[in-house]
Design a protein around this motif. Structure first.
Motif, mmCIF file in Angstrom:
data_model
loop_
_atom_site.group_PDB
_atom_site.id
_atom_site.type_symbol
_atom_site.label_atom_id
_atom_site.label_comp_id
_atom_site.label_asym_id
_atom_site.label_seq_id
_atom_site.Cartn_x
_atom_site.Cartn_y
_atom_site.Cartn_z
ATOM 1 N N ILE A 52 142.084 20.816 -5.986
ATOM 2 C CA ILE A 52 140.999 20.973 -5.692
ATOM 3 C C ILE A 52 141.420 22.991 -5.068
ATOM 4 O O ILE A 52 140.214 24.002 -4.865
ATOM 5 C CB ILE A 52 140.465 20.627 -4.667
ATOM 6 C CG1 ILE A 52 140.641 18.832 -4.497
ATOM 7 C CG2 ILE A 52 139.882 21.435 -3.340
ATOM 8 C CD1 ILE A 52 140.437 18.222 -2.719
ATOM 9 N N GLU A 53 142.608 22.914 -5.112
ATOM 10 C CA GLU A 53 142.967 24.806 -4.131
ATOM 11 C C GLU A 53 143.066 25.188 -5.435
ATOM 12 O O GLU A 53 142.613 26.259 -5.058
ATOM 13 C CB GLU A 53 144.749 24.372 -3.726
ATOM 14 C CG GLU A 53 144.576 23.982 -2.240
ATOM 15 C CD GLU A 53 144.378 24.921 -1.082
ATOM 16 O OE1 GLU A 53 143.975 25.665 -1.130
ATOM 17 O OE2 GLU A 53 143.925 24.080 -0.471
ATOM 18 N N LYS A 54 143.906 25.597 -6.283
ATOM 19 C CA LYS A 54 143.057 25.795 -7.848
ATOM 20 C C LYS A 54 141.793 26.169 -8.159
ATOM 21 O O LYS A 54 141.615 27.059 -8.448
ATOM 22 C CB LYS A 54 144.403 25.116 -9.201
ATOM 23 C CG LYS A 54 145.547 25.067 -9.107
ATOM 24 C CD LYS A 54 146.311 24.733 -10.216
ATOM 25 C CE LYS A 54 147.950 24.735 -9.959
ATOM 26 N NZ LYS A 54 148.353 24.035 -10.639
ATOM 27 N N ILE A 55 140.704 25.531 -7.953
ATOM 28 C CA ILE A 55 139.905 25.073 -8.648
ATOM 29 C C ILE A 55 139.021 26.302 -7.499
ATOM 30 O O ILE A 55 138.049 26.930 -7.986
ATOM 31 C CB ILE A 55 138.912 24.608 -8.754
ATOM 32 C CG1 ILE A 55 139.251 22.977 -10.077
ATOM 33 C CG2 ILE A 55 137.165 24.300 -8.747
ATOM 34 C CD1 ILE A 55 138.596 23.504 -11.408
ATOM 35 N N VAL A 56 139.130 25.674 -6.059
ATOM 36 C CA VAL A 56 138.681 26.493 -5.102
ATOM 37 C C VAL A 56 139.100 28.422 -5.999
ATOM 38 O O VAL A 56 138.484 29.290 -5.446
ATOM 39 C CB VAL A 56 138.517 26.218 -4.250
ATOM 40 C CG1 VAL A 56 138.736 27.302 -2.581
ATOM 41 C CG2 VAL A 56 138.275 25.436 -3.047
ATOM 42 N N SER A 57 139.806 28.873 -5.766
ATOM 43 C CA SER A 57 140.590 30.422 -5.897
ATOM 44 C C SER A 57 140.395 30.606 -7.199
ATOM 45 O O SER A 57 139.938 32.133 -7.196
ATOM 46 C CB SER A 57 142.362 29.826 -5.854
ATOM 47 O OG SER A 57 143.184 31.206 -6.516
ATOM 48 N N GLN A 58 140.102 29.629 -8.001
ATOM 49 C CA GLN A 58 140.241 30.807 -9.523
ATOM 50 C C GLN A 58 138.120 30.491 -9.348
ATOM 51 O O GLN A 58 137.662 32.206 -9.386
ATOM 52 C CB GLN A 58 139.298 29.737 -10.524
ATOM 53 C CG GLN A 58 140.886 29.194 -11.025
ATOM 54 C CD GLN A 58 140.813 27.708 -12.345
ATOM 55 O OE1 GLN A 58 140.069 27.284 -12.654
ATOM 56 N NE2 GLN A 58 142.006 27.617 -12.743
ATOM 57 N N LEU A 59 137.448 29.730 -8.568
ATOM 58 C CA LEU A 59 135.777 30.123 -8.009
ATOM 59 C C LEU A 59 135.785 31.565 -7.205
ATOM 60 O O LEU A 59 135.321 32.366 -7.729
ATOM 61 C CB LEU A 59 135.099 29.201 -7.916
ATOM 62 C CG LEU A 59 134.860 27.944 -8.788
ATOM 63 C CD1 LEU A 59 134.391 26.736 -7.760
ATOM 64 C CD2 LEU A 59 134.124 28.342 -9.867
ATOM 65 N N GLU A 60 136.524 31.523 -5.740
ATOM 66 C CA GLU A 60 136.339 32.392 -5.055
ATOM 67 C C GLU A 60 136.997 33.761 -5.892
ATOM 68 O O GLU A 60 136.748 34.944 -4.654
ATOM 69 C CB GLU A 60 137.267 32.020 -4.093
ATOM 70 C CG GLU A 60 137.065 31.479 -3.483
ATOM 71 C CD GLU A 60 137.541 30.911 -2.277
ATOM 72 O OE1 GLU A 60 138.411 30.992 -1.798
ATOM 73 O OE2 GLU A 60 136.907 30.388 -1.009
ATOM 74 N N ASN A 61 137.668 33.867 -7.554
ATOM 75 C CA ASN A 61 138.774 35.106 -7.755
ATOM 76 C C ASN A 61 137.106 35.000 -8.970
ATOM 77 O O ASN A 61 137.677 36.414 -9.430
ATOM 78 C CB ASN A 61 139.381 35.050 -8.168
ATOM 79 C CG ASN A 61 140.558 34.835 -7.289
ATOM 80 O OD1 ASN A 61 140.482 35.300 -6.322
ATOM 81 N ND2 ASN A 61 141.981 34.183 -7.298
ATOM 82 N N SER A 62 136.320 34.818 -8.696
ATOM 83 C CA SER A 62 134.481 35.710 -9.454
ATOM 84 C C SER A 62 135.641 34.867 -11.128
ATOM 85 O O SER A 62 134.198 35.283 -12.168
ATOM 86 C CB SER A 62 134.745 36.938 -9.448
ATOM 87 O OG SER A 62 134.365 37.323 -8.090
ATOM 88 N N ARG A 86 134.386 23.163 0.533
ATOM 89 C CA ARG A 86 135.561 24.294 0.987
ATOM 90 C C ARG A 86 134.433 25.473 0.075
ATOM 91 O O ARG A 86 134.082 26.521 0.814
ATOM 92 C CB ARG A 86 136.247 24.676 -0.551
ATOM 93 C CG ARG A 86 137.203 23.627 0.118
ATOM 94 C CD ARG A 86 138.884 23.765 1.913
ATOM 95 N NE ARG A 86 139.346 24.779 1.125
ATOM 96 C CZ ARG A 86 140.221 25.105 0.032
ATOM 97 N NH1 ARG A 86 140.853 24.118 -0.116
ATOM 98 N NH2 ARG A 86 140.573 26.151 0.051
ATOM 99 N N LEU A 87 133.883 25.940 -0.361
ATOM 100 C CA LEU A 87 132.890 26.856 -0.912
ATOM 101 C C LEU A 87 131.436 27.090 -0.033
ATOM 102 O O LEU A 87 130.913 28.313 0.378
ATOM 103 C CB LEU A 87 132.520 26.443 -2.193
ATOM 104 C CG LEU A 87 133.226 27.491 -3.340
ATOM 105 C CD1 LEU A 87 133.085 26.708 -4.868
ATOM 106 C CD2 LEU A 87 134.220 27.760 -2.988
ATOM 107 N N GLN A 88 130.630 25.563 0.482
ATOM 108 C CA GLN A 88 129.689 25.887 0.975
ATOM 109 C C GLN A 88 128.900 26.520 0.577
ATOM 110 O O GLN A 88 127.796 27.551 1.206
ATOM 111 C CB GLN A 88 130.223 26.483 2.589
ATOM 112 C CG GLN A 88 131.419 25.941 3.469
ATOM 113 C CD GLN A 88 130.817 24.612 4.163
ATOM 114 O OE1 GLN A 88 129.675 24.929 4.687
ATOM 115 N NE2 GLN A 88 131.656 23.182 4.252
#
Length: 523
Positions: A52-62, A86-88
């Motif tokens: 979850i942390e890795k996917i969210v980090s990748q998405l938040e980094n565009s 997490r992304l809301q």
């Protein structure tokens, strides 16, 4: 499909941005947006938390495309839910069949009980498309059986996307087929609220303009309105429970949500947003313009057939089109009206149809300020992505026979699902989820992260299937290929801690006797 009319002078003032619905839904911005919140007894475990942390980090980094590789039983659905929390942002989860989509919808509904979890799949229980087989001179008429419950859920999906920020949609390939533009759907609605100074008949007239049917007896169904004295009952197609509006001397005094049979009050609300009865709406001016365009296309097609010496096809296209035009003028609809959708939408030749992704973008724009602020999660992507890519080719192949032999006008080509390149270009960010990611997803990840393409993927279509490759296929194991790509997020340890059983490969020679020996050993 029935065409609903409205008058041009009744249109609401909206901006030129097709995704900006803020003027239409200004009332909803005054309320606090409901956050996505998971209600579950358990927390992420095993590899889930790290994934979850890795996917969210990748998405938040565009990062536009991600891959979540999860073995069977690793809790991929639970991980998806935590990514959404997490992304809301509004999220569309794609599945390759209705059964799995329904299962996902049930799980997401239990995890997000206070949010709008919607279900958007084909509303046909049975569908035989119109077709022509030239080798047998066989014309097959369209036959269908519509599921009323699923039609209601499709309405609910669209209504939620234009009025709420906290929407999770679970859908299938039905999401790439045509709908009205989102601003058209939202512009033509009726808003009622307690204290509104109006008369019952004024509301009735507005609802009839939205194609609601007026009834007087007990046969009250979805899409109907019923006025009895100072009490107006309204049953929207997207809802299980009808509304009861009570009027007084100064206007609306009370709005209740009632049980559909006994009409016992279930809840009381201050306001209601009532959407059109039909998905497809057009103005009278646009309708007349569309009929003129259809007539022009008919004349051009007739002229072309005659120039080619195809008198039978010329006669056929004229008689069939004239019959449809007569029905459209008299009833507002005809069999196969969807084949004229380009004319009613005002689209150009070859322009893609509007679809559910336009509603996702409209929701993101209205509530999050950016039409690209939504997420798509493709479940079982190794099956779903090829399925999406094949829909357009199959549709065009079938319609080419109809058009070439005078059964349909060329505009029927534009009533179609999205091409895979259009699909990929519409999605700002997507997570491919699978236990066995396919070659298209792996190459797409390598492309968006600017990695070199492994030799085993050189032959694969790029851009998630959008860009064909002419290179020959080279034999390579999928394990070696995946090891050559960075950024694949893995969930291989189950939350339960259970491991896969050991696998032993035996020779096929003497397999029957070997099986009997194992049975005797166990007995």
């Amino acid at each position: 499909m029935v065409v609903c009319f409205y008058h041009e002078d009744e249109e609401m003032n909206t901006s030129n941005d097709p995704y900006d619905l803020s003027n239409s839904i200004e009332i909803f911005h005054s309320k606090d947006m409901i956050p996505f919140k998971i209600e579950a007894e358990f927390s992420p475990a095993g590899d889930q938390e790290n994934a979850i942390e890795k996917i969210v980090s990748q998405l938040e980094n565009s990062q536009e495309r991600c891959i979540l590789l999860g073995v069977t039983g690793s809790g991929k659905t639970f991980a998806m839910a935590h990514i959404i929390e997490r992304l809301q942002i509004p999220t569309l989860i794609l599945s390759h069949n209705k059964t799995l989509a329904r299962q996902l919808w049930q799980e997401m509904s239990s995890l997000f009980p206070n949010n709008a979890v919607e279900y958007f799949v084909s509303h046909y229980d049975y569908y035989q498309p119109e077709a022509y087989v030239p080798t047998r001179d066989l014309y097959i008429d369209k036959e269908l059986q519509m599921n009323e419950r699923i039609e209601q859920e499709r309405f609910s999906t669209v209504a939620s996307l234009v009025t709420r920020s906290d929407v999770v949609v679970v859908g299938t390939v039905s999401t790439i087929y045509g709908l009205n533009p989102p601003e058209t759907f939202l512009q033509h609605h009726v808003r009622i609220f307690v204290g509104q100074e109006t008369e019952p008949m004024e509301i009735v007239k507005e609802l009839i303009d939205l194609h609601y049917g007026r009834v007087t007896g007990s046969d009250f169904q979805r899409g109907d309105i019923r006025l009895r004295g100072e009490i107006l009952d309204i049953w929207m197609p997207s809802r299980d429970d009808p509304l009861r509006v009570k009027f007084g001397f100064e206007g609306i005094e009370q709005i209740q949500i009632c049980e559909s049979v006994s009409f016992e009050p279930l809840d009381e609300i201050e306001e209601a947003w009532i959407h059109p009865k039909e998905f497809y709406i057009t103005s009278e001016d646009s309708f007349e313009r569309a009929l003129e365009e259809i007539e022009n296309d008919r004349d051009e097609r007739e002229k072309w057939f005659k120039s080619e010496g195809k008198d039978l096809e010329a006669h056929r296209i004229v008689t069939r089109t004239d019959f449809d035009l007569e029905l459209l003028r008299e009833l507002g609809t005809c069999k196969g009206i969807e084949n004229y959708s380009r004319h009613f939408d005002g689209r150009k030749i070859g322009e893609r149809p509007y679809c559910l992704f336009d509603f996702m973008a409209a929701c993101a724009q209205s509530f999050h300020g950016d039409p690209e602020k939504y997420l798509v999660i493709m479940d079982e992507s190794h099956v779903t992505l090829p399925q999406l890519g094949g829909m357009h080719g199959g549709d065009r192949s079938r319609k080419s026979n109809l058009i070439e032999h005078g059964f349909r006008l060329p505009s029927a080509y534009d009533n179609r699902p999205l091409r895979v390149d259009e699909f990929q270009s519409l999605i700002p960010r997507m997570v491919y989820v699978s236990a066995t990611p396919g070659e298209r997803e792996l190459r797409h990840l390598a492309e968006v992260t600017e990695q070199s393409i492994p030799e085993g993927l050189q032959h694969v279509a790029g851009g998630g299937g959008a860009i064909e490759s002419n290179l020959p296929k080279k034999r390579s194991s999928m394990l070696e290929t995946m090891e050559g790509i960075d950024g694949i997020v893995r969930m291989e340890i189950r939350p339960t801690g259970l491991l896969d059983p050991e696998i032993e490969v035996r020779s096929t020679e003497g397999q029957v006797q070997d099986l009997l020996d194992e049975i005797n050993f166990c007995i």
